[in-house]
Write an enzyme that holds these catalytic residues in place. Structure first.
Site, PDB file in Angstrom:
ATOM      1  CG  ASP A  67      -0.296  -0.461   2.502  1.00  0.00           C
ATOM      2  OD1 ASP A  67       0.948  -0.367   2.598  1.00  0.00           O
ATOM      3  OD2 ASP A  67      -1.011  -0.916   3.407  1.00  0.00           O
ATOM      4  CG  ASP A 136      -8.396  -1.159  11.950  1.00  0.00           C
ATOM      5  OD1 ASP A 136      -7.448  -1.890  11.576  1.00  0.00           O
ATOM      6  OD2 ASP A 136      -8.805  -0.198  11.267  1.00  0.00           O
ATOM      7  CG  HIS A 138      -5.502  -2.387   8.930  1.00  0.00           C
ATOM      8  ND1 HIS A 138      -5.598  -1.025   9.129  1.00  0.00           N
ATOM      9  CD2 HIS A 138      -4.195  -2.684   9.146  1.00  0.00           C
ATOM     10  CE1 HIS A 138      -4.407  -0.541   9.446  1.00  0.00           C
ATOM     11  NE2 HIS A 138      -3.545  -1.527   9.469  1.00  0.00           N
ATOM     12  CD  GLU A 143      -8.330   0.865   7.990  1.00  0.00           C
ATOM     13  OE1 GLU A 143      -8.194  -0.113   8.753  1.00  0.00           O
ATOM     14  OE2 GLU A 143      -7.729   1.946   8.181  1.00  0.00           O
TER      15      GLU A 143
HETATM   16  P1  PGA Z   1       2.607  -1.344  12.645  1.00  0.00           P
HETATM   17  O1  PGA Z   1       1.444  -1.303  11.552  1.00  0.00           O
HETATM   18  O2  PGA Z   1       3.547  -2.424  12.217  1.00  0.00           O
HETATM   19  O3  PGA Z   1       3.253   0.013  12.571  1.00  0.00           O
HETATM   20  O4  PGA Z   1       1.971  -1.617  13.957  1.00  0.00           O
HETATM   21  C1  PGA Z   1       0.826  -2.489  11.158  1.00  0.00           C
HETATM   22  C2  PGA Z   1      -0.325  -2.208  10.218  1.00  0.00           C
HETATM   23  O5  PGA Z   1      -0.993  -1.171  10.345  1.00  0.00           O
HETATM   24  O6  PGA Z   1      -0.576  -3.047   9.340  1.00  0.00           O
END
Ligand code: PGA
Length: 261
Positions: A67, A136, A138, A143
């Site tokens: 992404d 959350d 995802h 999301e």
């Molecule tokens: P993070 O993000 O590794 O910074 O916790 C993970 C994500 O949002 O997929």
């Protein structure tokens, strides 16, 4: 689906890098799907070390990132283009033309998303997809409520993701609201999935992903339907799981199985 529990973040990083190294050693032109965020930093550091010290060769490897934020140019310090360059690509011998990160500045998102999907296919599909997980639930920026069959497209970020990612920006208002992301369906076509998580902030999402029914409310739960998916968790991220003794038993006994299946 496999659950691998480790004591420390360092162990998660080394074990997951080992999976990546095996794939690249067995298939020098492997296609790797890569993730950003804090969690895979140790994995990328270890891959860079393996390149430098053990000669792990990325010269024929192709990569696709999950992404990118809409509106951030590749040289923006919070863009995922910049993140990947700083944390992995500049430390290994990958060819710039073999690197793919979704564009956050294209004039035609629809055409770009279609091209990204086609390019993955043209390269033979993704051999190993690295994933983090949002608090959350995802994966990539899919999301809650994202279609479990979704493809690369624009998504609106949840309030929770914006708040979680505000730590990388000067202020919350600077966090982009939209992102271009591989879909859940795109991710599921990778031949192998590894999801890395550390820390107690991830514990509820990890429990939902592994022990609750598959649901678009926690897109990581789709890993239950993938034949080759592995969770690499530290004890805190695994802290809300109910079947801990069972996972420990399987993790301890699996290496003795007659063949890996
Ligand atoms: P993070 O993000 O590794 O910074 O916790 C993970 C994500 O949002 O997929």
């Amino acid at each position: 689906m496999e659950i691998q529990r480790y004591k420390t973040y360092d162990e998660i990083s080394k074990a997951s890098a080992q999976v990546g190294a095996e794939i690249v050693n067995n298939k020098p032109n492997a296609v790797l799907g890569l993730a950003t965020g804090s969690t895979p930093l140790g994995l990328y550091k270890e891959m860079a070390r393996m390149h430098k010290e053990d000669g792990l060769d990325f010269s024929h490897v192709k990569t696709f990132n999950l992404d990118e934020y809409v509106g951030l140019s590749p040289d923006h310090p919070q863009s995922y283009h910049y993140f990947m360059h700083e944390n992995l690509f500049k430390h290994i011998n990958i060819e710039p033309q073999n690197v793919h990160v979704p564009s956050g500045t294209t004039k035609n998102y629809q055409a770009f998303c279609k091209w990204y999907e086609e390019r993955i296919e043209e390269c033979g599909g993704i051999d190993l997809q690295v994933l983090g997980i949002g608090s959350d639930g995802h994966i990539a920026f899919n999301e809650p409520g994202s279609s479990l069959g979704s493809r690369t497209r624009i998504k609106t970020l949840s309030k929770q993701t914006i708040d979680d990612n505000a730590r990388f920006f000067e202020k919350t208002e600077d966090v982009p609201i939209y992102a271009i992301t591989m879909g859940v369906g795109t991710v599921m076509e990778a031949r192998n999935l590894i999801l890395l998580a550390e820390g107690e902030s991830k514990a509820p999402a990890i429990a939902d992903a592994i022990e609750s029914p598959v649901s678009s409310m926690c897109t990581a739960s789709i890993l239950q339907l993938h034949p080759f998916s592995t969770f690499f968790l530290d004890e805190k991220a695994a802290g809300n799981l109910k079947m801990t003794e069972y996972y420990k038993w399987i993790q301890a006994k699996k290496p003795g199985a007659p063949s890996s299946c």
